[in-house]
Design an enzyme around this catalytic site. Structure first.
Site, PDB file in Angstrom:
ATOM      1  N   CYS A 174       0.836  -1.194   0.000  1.00 23.42           N
ATOM      2  CA  CYS A 174       0.000   0.000   0.000  1.00 23.42           C
ATOM      3  C   CYS A 174       0.875   1.250   0.000  1.00 23.42           C
ATOM      4  O   CYS A 174       1.873   1.327   0.721  1.00 23.42           O
ATOM      5  CB  CYS A 174      -0.908  -0.004   1.226  1.00 23.42           C
ATOM      6  N   CYS A 183       2.084  22.569   4.349  1.00 20.73           N
ATOM      7  CA  CYS A 183       1.959  21.119   4.198  1.00 20.73           C
ATOM      8  C   CYS A 183       2.960  20.577   3.182  1.00 20.73           C
ATOM      9  O   CYS A 183       2.910  19.395   2.843  1.00 20.73           O
ATOM     10  CB  CYS A 183       0.533  20.740   3.781  1.00 20.73           C
TER      11      CYS A 183
END
Length: 458
Positions: free
Chosen positions: A95, A415
């Site tokens: 993943c 971010c």
């Protein structure tokens, strides 16, 4: 929040080729890259090695070669780092959601912090005057929202999950330890419903945890009647709130029964420590909100502490969203002006101000990539302080104009360390100093890092 991508000029496409067949490489890993891969060198060429940690000696298989670097995957560990730990998720390594579960959580943060400090020094020639203690919370079970993809194979088996690392294919998740428990519990029953009714109409599912577990299901065509009935039953049994998104407009939602709705979810924030007032922030299920509520509260508190607003001051909150910083800041300042490009978010922020009985605040709709400081001053008055919380592209256009302000102090919440480093250099060139800097572990187990900086003139 959306914003046009900055102009970068003409770029040459990366030249890559599949790695030639040959013996694996034996490498010493010297540091961690910004995306969580180990870095070694072979014959003078940088090699990025997935699954490797600093201090390890590994045998790695080349996967791709580029002009100036290569990419590889660990085959065998010849020596192990003391930082290495067993991943908690069975899907780790396949993943693409997490990159660092094999590394001790404290060491993850230390490596990411050092990485952004190195970028500041190398690319901006800037060293913070003060370092703040990192903001941290729980390292698992923290994520309050996620967007999962849906794919079916030829045999009708469904994959509900995130993309594989470096691939468009999805990993069928049986667990996701970074999700809050209420969201993790959705995975099995939702996948079973998708597979049982072969619901090819679903492309994505947005999960949001607030006072309820909310699902927003993206459709490319209407649900079959039996699938719709089963979904309503499942939602009742599991205590889910389910909305359908049947068209390209993300804000246009319906109930499972087809009734148009404009729902609001809510989270709470404690404002200034002196005010002791809890604010309720409403948002549409598809609005941008922070995924880690515990870190978000700490982040808001630190922003207010660093700003040090007094009762006579005016604050600009640029890229304000639904009012995450604006509304708490209004408890401390004389006036707050929130600016946001997305009209729907501005409407939400105004709703929140009214719902919390906050009168000394105004929200303006403006694309900050197209706005001038002079025009903002005409509309909003000259600020004493500014909060910048841009999307990943950063705030280059507005930073290039902030030198016109003689005394405003800036708290920049980022971010994306790369665009923050670029913008920090722009601000320093206009007379600002990076007085204080800190990192926030918004996304433990991943390579992502949020930062906060206080910049002042003089």
């Amino acid at each position: 929040m959306s914003r046009r991508a900055p102009h970068r000029g003409r770029q040459r496409p990366k030249t890559k080729r599949q790695a030639p067949a040959g013996p694996p490489l034996e490498l010493d890993i010297i540091r961690l890259s910004h995306d969580g891969r180990g870095i070694g060198t072979h014959q003078g060429k940088t090699v990025f090695v997935s699954g490797a940690l600093p201090g390890e000696r590994v045998i790695a298989k080349l996967q791709q070669e580029f002009g100036r670097y290569s990419e590889a995957q660990v085959l065998e560990l010849l020596s192990r780092s003391e930082q290495r730990q067993a991943p908690v998720c069975v899907h780790f390594g396949q993943c693409g959601g997490c990159q660092l579960q094999h590394m001790d959580a404290a060491e993850q943060l230390a490596a990411k912090q050092q990485g952004v400090l190195d970028q500041l020094r190398r690319f901006a020639n800037v060293v913070p005057e003060q370092m703040a203690v990192p903001l941290t919370a729980q390292v698992l079970g923290y994520r309050a929202r996620a967007r999962l993809g849906v794919q079916f194979n030829k045999a009708g088996k469904v994959a509900l999950g995130f993309r594989r690392a470096g691939d468009k294919q999805l990993v069928a998740l049986s667990q996701c330890p970074v999700l809050q428990p209420s969201l993790q519990s959705v995975l099995a029953p939702l996948a079973a419903w998708l597979e049982r009714f072969n619901v090819l109409a679903v492309t994505h599912v947005e999960l949001v945890a607030t006072e309820l577990c909310t699902l927003v299901i993206r459709l490319i065509r209407p649900l079959a009647h039996d699938a719709s009935e089963a979904l309503m039953t499942l939602a009742d049994e599991c205590g889910w709130q389910v909305f359908l998104q049947p068209g390209s407009d993300k804000k246009a939602l319906t109930t499972v029964g087809g009734e148009s709705v404009d729902p609001r979810l809510h989270y709470t924030l404690t404002a200034a420590s002196s005010a002791k007032k809890t604010l309720t922030i409403g948002f549409h299920p598809t609005d941008f909100t922070q995924v880690n509520p515990a870190i978000n509260q700490k982040m808001v508190t630190q922003v207010l502490e660093w700003l040090g607003l007094s009762v006579g001051e005016r604050l600009w909150d640029l890229f304000c969203g639904v009012g995450n910083f604006s509304l708490p800041a209004a408890q401390c300042a004389a006036q707050v002006i929130g600016v946001e490009a997305v009209e729907a978010m501005v409407a939400r922020a105004r709703e929140n101000a009214a719902a919390n009985h906050i009168a000394n605040i105004e929200f303006l709709a403006a694309d900050l990539s197209q706005s001038s400081i002079d025009r903002l001053i005409q509309k909003a008055g000259r600020p004493d302080a500014i909060v910048l919380d841009p999307p990943r592209d950063g705030a280059r256009d507005i930073c290039e104009q902030l030198g016109k302000l003689k005394r405003a102090r800036i708290v920049y919440v980022s971010c994306n360390p790369a665009t923050f480093v670029r913008d920090a250099r722009i601000l320093v060139d206009q007379g600002y100093r990076l007085q204080r800097f800190g990192v926030m572990e918004m996304f433990p187990q991943t390579s992502h890092l949020e930062t906060m900086a206080l910049l002042i003139k003089g």
